[in-house]
Design a protein around this motif. Sequence first.
Motif, PDB file in Angstrom:
ATOM      1  N   TYR A  46       0.856  -1.176   0.000  1.00  0.00           N
ATOM      2  CA  TYR A  46       0.000   0.000   0.000  1.00  0.00           C
ATOM      3  C   TYR A  46       0.894   1.228   0.000  1.00  0.00           C
ATOM      4  O   TYR A  46       1.785   1.346   0.833  1.00  0.00           O
ATOM      5  N   ASP A  47       0.680   2.130  -0.944  1.00  0.00           N
ATOM      6  CA  ASP A  47       1.480   3.349  -1.073  1.00  0.00           C
ATOM      7  C   ASP A  47       2.974   3.010  -1.152  1.00  0.00           C
ATOM      8  O   ASP A  47       3.799   3.643  -0.500  1.00  0.00           O
ATOM      9  N   GLU A  48       3.303   1.966  -1.926  1.00  0.00           N
ATOM     10  CA  GLU A  48       4.667   1.501  -2.182  1.00  0.00           C
ATOM     11  C   GLU A  48       5.378   0.913  -0.964  1.00  0.00           C
ATOM     12  O   GLU A  48       6.578   0.691  -0.984  1.00  0.00           O
ATOM     13  N   VAL A  49       4.649   0.674   0.143  1.00  0.00           N
ATOM     14  CA  VAL A  49       5.236   0.108   1.358  1.00  0.00           C
ATOM     15  C   VAL A  49       4.522  -1.198   1.683  1.00  0.00           C
ATOM     16  O   VAL A  49       3.288  -1.254   1.689  1.00  0.00           O
ATOM     17  N   TRP A  50       5.292  -2.263   1.960  1.00  0.00           N
ATOM     18  CA  TRP A  50       4.721  -3.547   2.365  1.00  0.00           C
ATOM     19  C   TRP A  50       4.234  -3.455   3.800  1.00  0.00           C
ATOM     20  O   TRP A  50       4.882  -2.836   4.648  1.00  0.00           O
ATOM     21  N   ARG A  51       3.092  -4.060   4.080  1.00  0.00           N
ATOM     22  CA  ARG A  51       2.498  -4.041   5.412  1.00  0.00           C
ATOM     23  C   ARG A  51       2.018  -5.449   5.788  1.00  0.00           C
ATOM     24  O   ARG A  51       1.679  -6.242   4.918  1.00  0.00           O
ATOM     25  N   ILE A  52       1.982  -5.719   7.086  1.00  0.00           N
ATOM     26  CA  ILE A  52       1.436  -6.971   7.603  1.00  0.00           C
ATOM     27  C   ILE A  52       0.186  -6.609   8.389  1.00  0.00           C
ATOM     28  O   ILE A  52       0.259  -5.808   9.328  1.00  0.00           O
ATOM     29  N   GLY A  53      -0.935  -7.163   8.000  1.00  0.00           N
ATOM     30  CA  GLY A  53      -2.195  -6.872   8.672  1.00  0.00           C
ATOM     31  C   GLY A  53      -3.359  -7.365   7.849  1.00  0.00           C
ATOM     32  O   GLY A  53      -3.295  -8.419   7.231  1.00  0.00           O
ATOM     33  N   VAL A  54      -4.420  -6.565   7.802  1.00  0.00           N
ATOM     34  CA  VAL A  54      -5.591  -6.862   6.988  1.00  0.00           C
ATOM     35  C   VAL A  54      -5.811  -5.648   6.093  1.00  0.00           C
ATOM     36  O   VAL A  54      -6.104  -4.558   6.584  1.00  0.00           O
ATOM     37  N   LYS A  55      -5.654  -5.843   4.784  1.00  0.00           N
ATOM     38  CA  LYS A  55      -5.735  -4.746   3.817  1.00  0.00           C
ATOM     39  C   LYS A  55      -7.048  -3.985   3.984  1.00  0.00           C
ATOM     40  O   LYS A  55      -8.122  -4.568   4.025  1.00  0.00           O
ATOM     41  N   GLY A  56      -6.932  -2.653   4.124  1.00  0.00           N
ATOM     42  CA  GLY A  56      -8.095  -1.803   4.283  1.00  0.00           C
ATOM     43  C   GLY A  56      -8.630  -1.724   5.696  1.00  0.00           C
ATOM     44  O   GLY A  56      -9.575  -0.988   5.962  1.00  0.00           O
ATOM     45  N   VAL A  57      -8.016  -2.500   6.640  1.00  0.00           N
ATOM     46  CA  VAL A  57      -8.516  -2.518   8.017  1.00  0.00           C
ATOM     47  C   VAL A  57      -7.440  -2.120   9.017  1.00  0.00           C
ATOM     48  O   VAL A  57      -7.617  -1.183   9.791  1.00  0.00           O
ATOM     49  N   VAL A  58      -6.298  -2.853   9.027  1.00  0.00           N
ATOM     50  CA  VAL A  58      -5.264  -2.611  10.031  1.00  0.00           C
ATOM     51  C   VAL A  58      -3.892  -2.992   9.475  1.00  0.00           C
ATOM     52  O   VAL A  58      -3.783  -3.924   8.681  1.00  0.00           O
ATOM     53  N   ALA A  59      -2.885  -2.224   9.869  1.00  0.00           N
ATOM     54  CA  ALA A  59      -1.493  -2.580   9.563  1.00  0.00           C
ATOM     55  C   ALA A  59      -0.768  -2.715  10.892  1.00  0.00           C
ATOM     56  O   ALA A  59      -0.571  -1.738  11.605  1.00  0.00           O
ATOM     57  N   TYR A  60      -0.389  -3.959  11.248  1.00  0.00           N
ATOM     58  CA  TYR A  60       0.335  -4.191  12.495  1.00  0.00           C
ATOM     59  C   TYR A  60       1.791  -3.756  12.368  1.00  0.00           C
ATOM     60  O   TYR A  60       2.369  -3.217  13.300  1.00  0.00           O
ATOM     61  N   TYR A  61       2.388  -4.024  11.186  1.00  0.00           N
ATOM     62  CA  TYR A  61       3.787  -3.677  10.930  1.00  0.00           C
ATOM     63  C   TYR A  61       3.901  -3.153   9.505  1.00  0.00           C
ATOM     64  O   TYR A  61       3.119  -3.541   8.629  1.00  0.00           O
TER      65      TYR A  61
END
Length: 150
Positions: free
Chosen positions: A91-106
Amino acid sequence: TAVVNGYTFAWMQRPGMPGAAAARVLLGVIGPLGLNATLASSAEIHGGLCGGGVVVSGAGTAVVNGCYQPSGKPGDLQLYQQNGSNQLFLYDEVWRIGVKGVVAYYSGGCKGVPHPPTSPDWVVNSGSAPLPKVTGNVSTCPPPPPPTPP
């Protein structure tokens, strides 16, 4: 049962889901063979069984630990899905761990890499320390640019 990298894995099939890897429940891991019984780490377990996916282990928010496989959705090369609801997503060129559109834990510590960054290139968002260890189909963040001369 299966033996991978010297570890013996015992599985149970969930009812109603024959043949699907996601339908298996891991009952236990013993190994390496010939030594005292030990439990393998999450990374050792998933590293032998995750194939071309990404393994997240050691995160303070334990629910994100596990094997993430490419989503398999056409045109969605920037989404890895865990057996549960968690995802590795861009998302926005940055990798995230979480639930897309809901939460980014890391979040990954760099932009523009084609795969989730390796450890230790992660920062805590709404998750908790320690940071996750990310291995498998990963990228390395580029070094920071040198400081601008005065």
